[in-house]
Design an enzyme around this catalytic site. Structure first.
Site, PDB file in Angstrom:
ATOM      1  N   HIS A 279     -11.888  -0.378  -5.469  1.00 39.75           N
ATOM      2  CA  HIS A 279     -11.457  -1.614  -6.138  1.00 39.75           C
ATOM      3  C   HIS A 279     -11.828  -2.874  -5.336  1.00 39.75           C
ATOM      4  O   HIS A 279     -12.421  -3.808  -5.866  1.00 39.75           O
ATOM      5  CB  HIS A 279      -9.930  -1.614  -6.289  1.00 39.75           C
ATOM      6  CG  HIS A 279      -9.338  -0.422  -6.950  1.00 39.75           C
ATOM      7  ND1 HIS A 279      -9.144  -0.317  -8.321  1.00 39.75           N
ATOM      8  CD2 HIS A 279      -8.866   0.739  -6.423  1.00 39.75           C
ATOM      9  CE1 HIS A 279      -8.589   0.848  -8.603  1.00 39.75           C
ATOM     10  NE2 HIS A 279      -8.404   1.511  -7.487  1.00 39.75           N
TER      11      HIS A 279
HETATM   12  O1  RIB Z   1      -4.589  -0.879  -7.365  1.00 40.18           O
HETATM   13  C1  RIB Z   1      -5.623  -0.929  -6.411  1.00 40.18           C
HETATM   14  C2  RIB Z   1      -5.229  -1.785  -5.257  1.00 40.18           C
HETATM   15  O2  RIB Z   1      -4.108  -1.200  -4.617  1.00 40.18           O
HETATM   16  C3  RIB Z   1      -6.315  -1.880  -4.169  1.00 40.18           C
HETATM   17  O3  RIB Z   1      -6.238  -3.147  -3.556  1.00 40.18           O
HETATM   18  C4  RIB Z   1      -5.921  -0.805  -3.185  1.00 40.18           C
HETATM   19  O4  RIB Z   1      -6.297  -1.125  -1.831  1.00 40.18           O
HETATM   20  C5  RIB Z   1      -4.439  -0.833  -3.272  1.00 40.18           C
HETATM   21  O5  RIB Z   1      -3.962  -1.839  -2.404  1.00 40.18           O
END
Ligand code: RIB
Ligand code: CA
Length: 358
Positions: A279
């Site tokens: 992500h």
């Molecule tokens: O939902 C994904 C997010 O949550 C990303 O930033 C991952 O690192 C977690 O923090």
């Protein structure tokens, strides 16, 4: 990846380092278009003291140990802190073992760094938040003019037209501190209602980031780009990924493989594929190259109540609230192009760090 204007982009990353946060840090270090001013830390995937140690160690691994790292909030504004060691490992970096950092923490706190850098360079600094939004909410209390002072804000967070990854409706970063997210979104709504030239934040939610599935084949290509011997790189395209020979001997490649090996196992168990949704680096890449995503401006609020929609980012796609947009939400993206960029840049960084000809 060329920045929107072609010049360098002064940037602050706010992280809860975590495995994909680590990749975002490595991508930022591997991107000459980014002037990484500082990294601020927040409790999320793991407690903030572990986050800051991980962050300093990853920056040193990348050769960027002199980038200031500031300690941020230990807990959300109202809720107790919930962490995600099941997803990111006991120390937040999967199976990887990071050497203790040698550079000290910055003496300023996270809120000081965000506010002081924004005031010092009005209209120049881009903030990219990759964890819960507590630091930003507290910075807005200190400096309500932040939406106008920042050049821009990108968040990895929210789920605007797809299910959550933490509850049926909530994405993790917003779920951990929904009050902070609500305050930040309201601040931008208010700023935009007063001044339409205030840049709309780029919201990289699960709608787009969950398409960024890094697989063993990407790891093989990254290792080759990083100078690993082909046979050792080939091992990474198999299941389970194993750091062998020249991959294990390269500190950066070894870290990447060991961090991802844990993440791959998590996704195999819960998401049905042996790989990892990355992500956070996607949010960094899209900040510099908006052609990677398609966006739609929309008004978004956050559910902070205790019901089943707790932590939900509520997007008013039909304009029923009559509220002007406060986020530019990514609704589509070129995940393969992003993954190629990530492989090339982080692999290139490994090559540079080991002295391999690029
Ligand atoms: O939902 C994904 C997010 O949550 C990303 O930033 C991952 O690192 C977690 O923090
Ligand atoms: Ca994160």
């Amino acid at each position: 990846m060329t920045s929107v204007s072609g010049s360098t982009v002064p940037m602050i990353l706010d992280v809860d380092t975590g495995i994909d946060d680590s990749f975002a840090l490595l991508l930022a270090c591997a991107t000459p278009e980014i002037e990484l001013l500082a990294v601020t830390t927040i409790g999320g995937n793991v407690p903030v003291r572990q986050v800051e140690a991980n962050t300093r160690a990853v920056l040193e691994l990348a050769g960027y140990g002199r980038v200031p790292v500031a300690l941020g909030a230990t807990k959300p504004i109202r809720k107790r802190l919930q962490t995600a060691e099941d997803t990111h490992g006991p120390k937040g970096v999967g199976y990887a073992e990071l050497p203790p950092p040698t550079q000290p923490l910055d003496e300023r706190g996270a809120v000081d760094v965000i506010v002081e850098e924004a005031r010092a360079r009005p209209g120049a600094v881009t903030l990219v938040t990759l964890g819960p939004l507590t630091n930003l909410a507290l910075a807005l209390e200190r400096e309500p003019a932040l939406p106008r002072l920042l050049r821009g804000w990108t968040l990895m967070g929210g789920a605007y037209g797809v299910p959550g990854n933490t509850t049926p409706t909530a994405e993790w970063n917003v779920f951990v501190d929904p009050d902070a997210a609500q305050r930040a979104f309201a601040a931008w709504a208010s700023a935009r209602e007063k001044d339409e030239t205030v840049p709309l934040p780029l919201a990289m939610g699960l709608d787009v980031t969950e398409q960024a599935r890094l697989l063993g084949e990407h790891l093989r290509q990254l290792a080759l780009r990083g100078g690993a011997r082909p046979y050792d790189a080939e091992m990474l395209a198999r299941e389970p990924v194993v750091a062998n020979g020249s991959v294990a001997d390269d500190p950066l490649l070894h870290f990447v493989v060991e961090a991802l090996r844990f993440y791959f196992e998590f996704h195999a168990t819960w998401d049905g594929f042996y790989g990892a949704v990355v992500h956070d680096p996607y949010a960094v890449a899209a900040t510099l190259d908006r052609s990677l995503v398609q966006t739609q401006a929309v008004f978004v609020d956050v559910e902070t109540g205790s019901g089943p929609a707790h932590g939900m980012t509520v997007a008013d796609w039909r304009g029923l609230t009559k509220r002007p947009p406060n986020l530019d939400v990514a609704v589509g993206g070129d995940a393969p192009a992003f993954l190629r960029l990530l492989v090339d840049r982080v692999g290139g960084l490994a090559a540079d760090r080991s002295g391999v000809a690029r």
